[in-house]
Write an enzyme that holds these catalytic residues in place. Structure first.
Site, PDB file in Angstrom:
ATOM      1  N   LYS A 168       0.843  -1.204   0.000  1.00 19.15           N
ATOM      2  CA  LYS A 168       0.000   0.000   0.000  1.00 19.15           C
ATOM      3  C   LYS A 168       0.885   1.264   0.000  1.00 19.15           C
ATOM      4  O   LYS A 168       2.113   1.164   0.177  1.00 19.15           O
ATOM      5  CB  LYS A 168      -0.921  -0.054   1.227  1.00 19.15           C
ATOM      6  N   TYR A 220     -12.027  -2.727  -3.821  1.00 18.70           N
ATOM      7  CA  TYR A 220     -12.619  -2.881  -2.482  1.00 18.70           C
ATOM      8  C   TYR A 220     -14.155  -2.859  -2.520  1.00 18.70           C
ATOM      9  O   TYR A 220     -14.783  -2.498  -1.519  1.00 18.70           O
ATOM     10  CB  TYR A 220     -12.105  -1.777  -1.557  1.00 18.70           C
ATOM     11  N   PHE A 273     -15.455   3.119   7.224  1.00 16.13           N
ATOM     12  CA  PHE A 273     -14.062   3.458   6.905  1.00 16.13           C
ATOM     13  C   PHE A 273     -13.790   3.505   5.402  1.00 16.13           C
ATOM     14  O   PHE A 273     -12.675   3.834   4.983  1.00 16.13           O
ATOM     15  CB  PHE A 273     -13.094   2.474   7.581  1.00 16.13           C
ATOM     16  N   ARG A 276      -1.918 -14.606   3.469  1.00 21.89           N
ATOM     17  CA  ARG A 276      -2.641 -13.941   4.570  1.00 21.89           C
ATOM     18  C   ARG A 276      -1.913 -14.154   5.896  1.00 21.89           C
ATOM     19  O   ARG A 276      -1.821 -13.246   6.722  1.00 21.89           O
ATOM     20  CB  ARG A 276      -4.073 -14.483   4.680  1.00 21.89           C
ATOM     21  N   THR A 333      -5.734  -8.071  10.135  1.00 29.22           N
ATOM     22  CA  THR A 333      -6.087  -6.767   9.562  1.00 29.22           C
ATOM     23  C   THR A 333      -5.647  -5.628  10.477  1.00 29.22           C
ATOM     24  O   THR A 333      -5.089  -4.634  10.021  1.00 29.22           O
ATOM     25  CB  THR A 333      -7.610  -6.704   9.309  1.00 29.22           C
ATOM     26  N   ARG A 379       2.568  -7.135   8.894  1.00 24.10           N
ATOM     27  CA  ARG A 379       1.903  -6.058   9.652  1.00 24.10           C
ATOM     28  C   ARG A 379       2.390  -6.021  11.096  1.00 24.10           C
ATOM     29  O   ARG A 379       2.510  -4.947  11.699  1.00 24.10           O
ATOM     30  CB  ARG A 379       0.388  -6.253   9.594  1.00 24.10           C
ATOM     31  N   ASN A 388      -1.960  -0.155   7.267  1.00 20.04           N
ATOM     32  CA  ASN A 388      -1.442  -1.497   7.572  1.00 20.04           C
ATOM     33  C   ASN A 388      -0.593  -2.104   6.452  1.00 20.04           C
ATOM     34  O   ASN A 388      -0.486  -3.303   6.317  1.00 20.04           O
ATOM     35  CB  ASN A 388      -2.573  -2.431   8.036  1.00 20.04           C
ATOM     36  N   HIS A 427      -1.702  -5.472   1.303  1.00 15.96           N
ATOM     37  CA  HIS A 427      -2.951  -6.192   1.029  1.00 15.96           C
ATOM     38  C   HIS A 427      -2.641  -7.611   0.577  1.00 15.96           C
ATOM     39  O   HIS A 427      -1.640  -7.846  -0.098  1.00 15.96           O
ATOM     40  CB  HIS A 427      -3.720  -5.480  -0.101  1.00 15.96           C
ATOM     41  N   GLU A 457      -8.936 -10.173  -8.459  1.00 14.89           N
ATOM     42  CA  GLU A 457      -8.006  -9.059  -8.244  1.00 14.89           C
ATOM     43  C   GLU A 457      -6.879  -9.094  -9.283  1.00 14.89           C
ATOM     44  O   GLU A 457      -6.438  -8.048  -9.768  1.00 14.89           O
ATOM     45  CB  GLU A 457      -7.461  -9.108  -6.806  1.00 14.89           C
TER      46      GLU A 457
HETATM   47  N1  UDP Z   1      -9.759  -1.029   7.271  1.00 15.03           N
HETATM   48  C1  UDP Z   1      -9.850   0.101   8.049  1.00 15.03           C
HETATM   49  N2  UDP Z   1     -10.627   0.062   9.185  1.00 15.03           N
HETATM   50  C2  UDP Z   1     -11.301  -1.062   9.561  1.00 15.03           C
HETATM   51  C3  UDP Z   1     -11.192  -2.213   8.764  1.00 15.03           C
HETATM   52  C4  UDP Z   1     -10.414  -2.163   7.615  1.00 15.03           C
HETATM   53  O1  UDP Z   1      -9.256   1.121   7.743  1.00 15.03           O
HETATM   54  O2  UDP Z   1     -11.967  -1.048  10.608  1.00 15.03           O
HETATM   55  C5  UDP Z   1      -8.918  -1.001   6.065  1.00 15.03           C
HETATM   56  C6  UDP Z   1      -7.580  -1.705   6.274  1.00 15.03           C
HETATM   57  O3  UDP Z   1      -6.583  -0.979   5.564  1.00 15.03           O
HETATM   58  C7  UDP Z   1      -7.816  -3.062   5.630  1.00 15.03           C
HETATM   59  C8  UDP Z   1      -8.720  -2.665   4.459  1.00 15.03           C
HETATM   60  O4  UDP Z   1      -9.575  -1.659   4.993  1.00 15.03           O
HETATM   61  O5  UDP Z   1      -6.610  -3.694   5.229  1.00 15.03           O
HETATM   62  C9  UDP Z   1      -9.573  -3.780   3.898  1.00 15.03           C
HETATM   63  O6  UDP Z   1     -10.309  -4.370   4.938  1.00 15.03           O
HETATM   64  P1  UDP Z   1     -10.456  -5.935   5.040  1.00 15.03           P
HETATM   65  O7  UDP Z   1     -11.486  -6.236   6.072  1.00 15.03           O
HETATM   66  O8  UDP Z   1     -10.629  -6.525   3.682  1.00 15.03           O
HETATM   67  O9  UDP Z   1      -9.029  -6.379   5.673  1.00 15.03           O
HETATM   68  P2  UDP Z   1      -7.788  -7.124   4.998  1.00 15.03           P
HETATM   69  O10 UDP Z   1      -8.336  -8.140   4.038  1.00 15.03           O
HETATM   70  O11 UDP Z   1      -6.945  -6.083   4.325  1.00 15.03           O
HETATM   71  O12 UDP Z   1      -7.036  -7.760   6.146  1.00 15.03           O
HETATM   72 MG    MG Z   2      -9.695  -7.927   2.498  1.00 12.33          MG
END
Ligand code: UDP
Ligand code: MG
Length: 151
Positions: free
Chosen positions: A12, A52, A60, A88, A94, A105, A115, A118, A129
């Site tokens: 990111k 997204y 958010f 992952r 996350t 992370r 964070n 992705h 994707e």
């Molecule tokens: N995010 C955020 N606040 C939240 C949850 C998610 O800013 O409460 C952001 C964070 O950067 C995250 C992205 O949105 O990586 C996508 O969310 P997702 O639930 O898909 O998490 P990921 O798959 O990235 O772990």
């Molecule tokens: Mg995700």
């Protein structure tokens, strides 16, 4: 050996600015995954809203799009055994505060909204994707180290 599972990993804008791209590439290389595609791109908000789309409506979401469009990202495709789930696991949770040390992370981030990286959350989403970020397709090649990585 034909291990074909692919995942989409993206550094990111904060990861690019903080100089963590090389370390993230290195972790996937050293783990035994095959680099299958790589690009630096400053994505538009429209493109990121597409990426997204599942999160549209979350509180958010606007902040997430602004953050992701704030600078270039590095998109990559990595291929190998259980690439999606392992990717992952290498990323961590996350929320970086819940990520174990040793994860990307868990080693480099503190805030959920910054964070670093992705990773696709399912094989189906990974393929979606990859199409979205690499519509031109990816390079097919054999990595000669496979006999040292797989039984
Ligand atoms: N995010 C955020 N606040 C939240 C949850 C998610 O800013 O409460 C952001 C964070 O950067 C995250 C992205 O949105 O990586 C996508 O969310 P997702 O639930 O898909 O998490 P990921 O798959 O990235 O772990
Ligand atoms: Mg995700």
């Amino acid at each position: 050996m034909s291990v074909q599972e692919r995942t989409y990993i993206m550094v990111k804008p904060d990861g690019v600015q903080r100089g963590i791209v090389g370390d993230i590439i290195s972790r996937f290389e050293k783990r035994g995954f095959k680099l299958t595609a790589l690009k630096l791109v400053h994505a538009t908000p429209e493109h990121l809203e597409n990426h997204y789309a599942d999160l549209k409506g979350k509180p958010f979401f606007p902040g997430l799009i602004k953050y992701m469009a704030s600078g270039p990202v590095v998109g990559m495709v990595w291929t190998g055994l259980d690439a999606v789930k392992t990717g992952r696991a290498m990323l961590g949770a996350t929320n970086p505060l819940a990520s174990a040390p040793g994860t990307i992370r868990g080693d480099y981030a503190l805030a959920v909204g910054r964070n670093i990286c992705h990773g696709s959350d399912s094989v189906e989403n990974a393929e979606k994707e990859i199409k979205l970020w690499f519509p031109e397709g990816v390079v097919q090649y054999t990595n000669d180290n496979e006999k040292w990585i797989f039984e």
